[in-house]
Every structure is written in structure tokens, then in C-alpha cells.
Design a protein around this motif. Structure first.
Motif, PDB file in Angstrom:
ATOM      1  N   ARG A  91      11.159  -4.695   5.811  1.00  0.00           N
ATOM      2  CA  ARG A  91      10.479  -3.400   6.003  1.00  0.00           C
ATOM      3  C   ARG A  91      11.451  -2.479   6.727  1.00  0.00           C
ATOM      4  N   ILE A  92      12.100  -1.621   5.985  1.00  0.00           N
ATOM      5  CA  ILE A  92      13.123  -0.748   6.566  1.00  0.00           C
ATOM      6  C   ILE A  92      12.572   0.671   6.634  1.00  0.00           C
ATOM      7  N   LEU A  93      12.616   1.260   7.814  1.00  0.00           N
ATOM      8  CA  LEU A  93      12.024   2.602   7.953  1.00  0.00           C
ATOM      9  C   LEU A  93      13.084   3.684   8.085  1.00  0.00           C
ATOM     10  N   HIS A  94      14.242   3.454   7.502  1.00  0.00           N
ATOM     11  CA  HIS A  94      15.215   4.547   7.416  1.00  0.00           C
ATOM     12  C   HIS A  94      15.813   4.534   6.023  1.00  0.00           C
ATOM     13  N   ALA A 139       1.053   3.367   2.476  1.00  0.00           N
ATOM     14  CA  ALA A 139       1.018   3.885   3.841  1.00  0.00           C
ATOM     15  C   ALA A 139       2.430   4.055   4.400  1.00  0.00           C
ATOM     16  N   TYR A 140       2.499   4.600   5.610  1.00  0.00           N
ATOM     17  CA  TYR A 140       3.781   4.806   6.288  1.00  0.00           C
ATOM     18  C   TYR A 140       4.600   3.523   6.383  1.00  0.00           C
ATOM     19  N   HIS A 141       3.911   2.377   6.430  1.00  0.00           N
ATOM     20  CA  HIS A 141       4.606   1.116   6.596  1.00  0.00           C
ATOM     21  C   HIS A 141       5.634   0.874   5.514  1.00  0.00           C
ATOM     22  N   THR A 188       0.863  -1.186   0.000  1.00  0.00           N
ATOM     23  CA  THR A 188       0.000   0.000   0.000  1.00  0.00           C
ATOM     24  C   THR A 188       0.891   1.225   0.000  1.00  0.00           C
ATOM     25  N   HIS A 225      10.682   5.419   2.822  1.00  0.00           N
ATOM     26  CA  HIS A 225      12.077   4.992   2.687  1.00  0.00           C
ATOM     27  C   HIS A 225      12.349   3.872   1.711  1.00  0.00           C
ATOM     28  N   VAL A 239      -2.269  -5.730   1.400  1.00  0.00           N
ATOM     29  CA  VAL A 239      -1.705  -6.076   2.710  1.00  0.00           C
ATOM     30  C   VAL A 239      -2.197  -7.439   3.204  1.00  0.00           C
TER      31      VAL A 239
END
Lengths: 200, 308
Positions: free
Chosen positions: B184-187, B81-83, B79, B87, B112
Motif C-alpha cells: 500500500r504505497i501512498l505516494h 477509498a483513500y487507502h 475499494t 497513487h 476489504v
């Protein structure tokens, strides 16, 4: 108290646990929540599938009330007004907005930079006005916490959720399917173990 | 045979390299001028590479092979989204762009979950218009495998899957290739290790596309996509006014033209080549699922009987 004294991510999938730990660290750093969480335990089982997030919180900042930064007194003799004398100007904008909302713009008068007159009956309103909550940093922190957990950490597909949020702890149980009572019980047990660590 | 390369160098005298490549019968696919630096994506005839390399050395530029040049790649996130954003998805898309590909980001509406994920007919058709799709999945082995069983239904182009665990490609159902160490990397991916992972992804995609090219070479398209691009640029002047990024996007065996289909498809179908054929004789001109653009797919030699 140190920040994040316990930070455990458990999962049957070791690689998944490692990456989830990095992910949680990133999110907490992004939203500056490191100081808010004291201890945290997370359990993920993608086969079940379930995601349990438990944490003990350390919310220090209480709500800011009018009396904390201003002198509230009766206005001029014989007039129905309350005089607010500001000692710090940091909250003026928020204060004015709140006053306008409550008493109406026509009843608020700012004669001087630091003096605000509110045209209301001082006998009825004076005490209530002293306790008037202007800012709630705690609420704002909790909002950010919810944003972090519900919108960024828990996998997006896990849409069935149960949560518990108080000033001292937070627990989220999420899954793609109907939640099983044993998962919720597991979350409660995890919280309990965190609490016992805290009390040692 | 053309060699896809990227030229980076100063703006001063860069016109010389462009002219040289054109004189050699090659193509300039893209020109980006960034302040004092210029990046050119070129298709150079294989036998003339030495001449271009010599000119590059003279101009103190740099010539690197860009195997993804002339391809359009879809990077698909479950999706928007922020998920998943910004990044990891943007990093992947940006990195592939640096390697010469045109990337489009696709966020699925209901992508999802491992049990509840779905791909709509529109999404499927849109992804099928590309040369290759990169599905950016998450952290858990079980979820990646379960999800792969049904999410890619109906997708006919090669599928690259990324995720955190190091799996073998055979273990991921329906995937052409799998690349690990993502998740899932958020940086922002900027550590040397992470950049190596991105390099690996680009290599894997390069290999897959090389195989696709080999497969197509067995029955070559009647007209080269770069030739279609050049003819449209010369004959359809409205393309100059198109403000879309890359108004004519090349694909391995076709091109996407960013002009409204209803108004321009006849003009493009009747495009004349010096060999005396029109475009509709050597290619299919189709409405694209992306906005109201035009999609051109070259016909194979076995269908037309000739190659121009």
C-alpha cells in the motif's frame, strides 16, 4: 522539542512494518501533520488481527477569540450597540459569518473597513462578545489527524475501532473482529511508555 | 502472426508509417497525438518488421515492442477509498496503458479485510470480461494469503496479485503470478527502484499473456480481433461519433464495442466480410456488463471449421 522524536512501527511481519512506516510518513507529510505529533508508536499484528496506533500530540495554537484581534467597546451613547474595531483584517470574513449566524444579518452593520457595529444590548453581550471564538486551528488540526489515522493509515478492513482523543494524546485500536481487552491494555501501555520517554 | 509494437515520433510525416503498415496488411490500433508527438499502437506482420523498422529510422522515430497491445486489463482495488487511490492503482493502470494495454479500474464494494472480503456476482462477471486482472493488495503476507483463498472465487481469467512482501507464486493461492515490492504505497511511484518494480509487473503480465496467446493459437479464433475492429470501423459509421475512450477496445480473442447493445447488436451481428460470412457466424455478440456496451467473442476454429 523536536518533531517525531520516537517513531516506531512494531510487527511480527518485518516487511509489513517497513512499508507501514513509509505509508505513515507519506500520510503525515500529505496532511502536514509532522509538527503535531511528538512521539508515536504503532503495533500491527495481521494474524490476530489488530492495529494499535498511539501518539503524543503537540498542539500549540490555541483558539482565536475576538479580543485577540479587535477592540470591543460600547457603541454611541444612548444606543443599544456594540462597536468592534478591527486591528487585523485576516479574520474579517470568518468573524462576519459568525456574527451573522449569531445575531442575524439585519443587526450587523459594517460602516467602515475596520468598524463593525452590532445592534445588541452592550451590558448583556459585551463580555461574551470579547470571548467569542472566531477560529479554532486546534480543532482543524485534530480533524486532519482523525482523517489521517482513521481514513488513511488504519487498514480499511479493520472496522471495529476504539479511540481516545485528547489535546495531549491519541490512541486508536482497530481490528476486523471484536476488540479484546488485552489489545486496549496494550495500547494504554504503549502510551504510558511514550509518556515515560517524554518525562526522562 | 502479428508483432505488437508502439511507434513514437514526431507528427510530421507520421502518416507514412500508418500507410506503410496498412499496405503491409497490419493494423493501426490506436493513434494519440500529443502536441508535436504522436504515439501509434500497431500490429505489424512479423515478416515485414524490417521494412517498418527501416521506415521508422528514416522518420527518426522509435519503435518498441509493446506486448500488452490489444489486451484489456482490469486493475482491481479492494475499494475506491483513500487507502488505495489515487497513487498505487493509478500508477499501475497508467503504466500498463503506456505498455499498450487498455486498463479499466475496478473498485470492489466489499473487497476489504481478510475475513470479511467479498466479490459480488456483478463484479465477478465484469472482471471476467477482461483478458487479465491485476489485484492490488497490501502490506502483510498473512493478509494477502488469507484473502487470496476466497476473493478470486469464480474468476476464470489469469490473476496477477501485487503486494509488499516477496512471496513465491506457489504461496499465493489461486494466483497465476505474484509480484512483490508493491504494497500500500501512498505516494507516486517515480523513484528508479519503484519504476523497476512496475517494469517487472509489465514483464510478468507480458509473459502470462504470451502463454494465453499460445494456448489460444492451438485452436485459433475464426476471425482476428483486429479484423473485427477494422470491419466495424468501415461499416458501422456511428462508431466515429462515440466519445468513449477507445470506442472499439481489442481483447485477445474479441472486442468491446462501445455502442448500446439494444440498438446496434443486430447491425453488428450481420456485418459482412468479403469472404462471404457474417460476423455472427464467426463470433458471439453478447451484451457487456460494462454499461450497455457490446462484447464480441470470436468463435474458435474447432467450432466454425474455418478461419477467415
Amino acid at each position: 522539542m523536536e518533531q517525531l522524536e520516537t517513531f516506531i512501527v512494531e510487527s511480527p511481519d518485518a516487511v509489513g512494518a517497513k512499508t507501514t512506516k513509509i505509508l505513515i510518513k507519506d500520510v503525515l507529510a500529505d496532511l502536514t501533520l509532522n509538527r503535531v505529533i511528538g512521539r508515536m508508536k504503532v503495533y500491527v499484528d495481521p494474524v490476530q488481527p489488530v492495529f494499535i496506533f498511539t501518539a503524543l500530540l503537540r498542539l500549540t495554537t490555541p483558539a482565536i477569540r475576538l479580543k485577540d484581534f479587535a477592540k470591543v467597546d460600547m457603541g454611541a451613547l444612548g444606543k443599544d450597540e456594540v462597536k468592534i474595531e478591527l486591528q487585523r483584517e485576516a479574520f474579517t470574513v470568518k468573524l462576519l459569518n459568525k456574527l451573522w449566524e449569531k445575531y442575524g444579518k439585519e443587526n450587523i452593520e459594517q460602516r467602515d473597513k475596520k468598524i463593525i457595529i452590532v445592534k445588541v444590548d452592550p451590558i448583556k453581550e459585551l463580555d461574551a462578545m470579547k470571548e467569542f471564538v472566531i477560529d479554532e486551528p486546534r480543532q482543524e488540526v485534530l480533524d486532519r489527524l482523525i482523517d489521517a489515522i482513521a481514513l488513511r493509515i488504519i487498514p480499511e478492513g479493520f472496522r471495529v475501532r476504539k479511540h481516545e482523543l485528547t489535546a495531549s494524546h491519541v490512541m486508536f485500536v482497530a481490528s476486523e473482529d471484536t476488540l479484546k481487552p488485552e489489545w486496549i491494555q496494550r495500547g494504554k501501555d504503549m502510551l504510558e511508555s511514550l509518556r515515560s520517554e517524554e518525562n526522562v | 502472426m502479428f508483432e505488437p509494437v508502439m511507434y513514437t515520433g514526431g507528427v510530421y510525416k507520421h502518416g507514412q508509417i500508418a500507410e506503410l503498415v496498412e499496405d503491409l496488411g497490419g493494423y493501426i490500433l490506436q493513434k494519440n497525438i500529443m502536441q508535436t508527438e504522436v504515439v501509434l499502437l500497431l500490429l505489424v506482420p512479423l515478416e515485414d518488421m524490417a521494412i517498418v523498422e527501416a521506415k521508422t529510422a528514416e522518420l527518426l522515430g522509435k519503435l518498441t515492442r509493446a506486448p500488452l497491445t490489444g489486451t484489456e486489463i482490469a486493475t482491481v482495488a479492494p475499494t475506491l477509498a483513500y487507502h488505495h487511490l489515487p497513487h498505487l492503482d493509478c500508477d499501475v493502470a497508467e503504466f500498463l496503458r503506456k505498455k499498450g494495454a487498455k486498463t479499466n479500474m475496478v473498485g470492489l464494494a466489499r473487497g476489504v479485510g481478510k475475513r470479511i472480503c467479498q466479490l459480488s456476482a456483478y463484479e465477478r462477471d465484469l472482471i471476467n470480461e477482461h483478458d487479465l486482472a491485476v489485484f492490488i493488495l497490501g502490506n502483510y503476507e498473512h493478509c494477502i494469503i488469507e484473502k487470496s483463498k476466497k476473493l478470486y472465487e469464480g474468476i476464470e481469467i489469469p490473476i496477477i496479485v501485487t503486494g509488499a512482501p516477496e512471496l513465491r507464486t506457489e504461496d499465493v493461492p489461486n494466483a497465476t503470478a505474484y509480484v512483490g515490492s508493491f504494497g500500500r504505497i501512498l505516494h507516486q511511484m517515480r523513484h528508479s527502484e519503484e519504476l523497476r518494480t512496475l517494469d517487472k509487473l509489465a514483464d510478468v503480465i507480458g509473459n502470462v499473456l504470451d502463454n494465453v496467446r499460445k494456448e489460444i493459437a492451438k485452436d485459433p479464433p475464426a476471425v482476428a480481433p483486429s479484423r473485427i475492429k477494422k470491419e466495424i470501423e468501415d461499416q458501422v459509421h456511428e462508431i466515429i461519433d462515440s466519445l468513449h475512450p477507445l470506442p472499439i477496445t481489442l481483447q485477445i480473442n474479441g472486442a468491446r464495442v462501445k455502442l448500446p447493445y439494444e440498438e446496434y447488436h443486430e447491425m453488428i451481428e450481420n456485418l459482412k466480410f468479403v469472404e462471404g460470412v457474417t460476423l455472427k457466424e464467426v463470433a458471439h455478440v453478447l451484451p457487456s456488463k460494462m454499461r450497455n456496451f457490446i462484447l464480441i467473442k470470436a468463435k474458435p476454429k474447432s467450432e466454425t471449421g474455418f478461419v477467415i
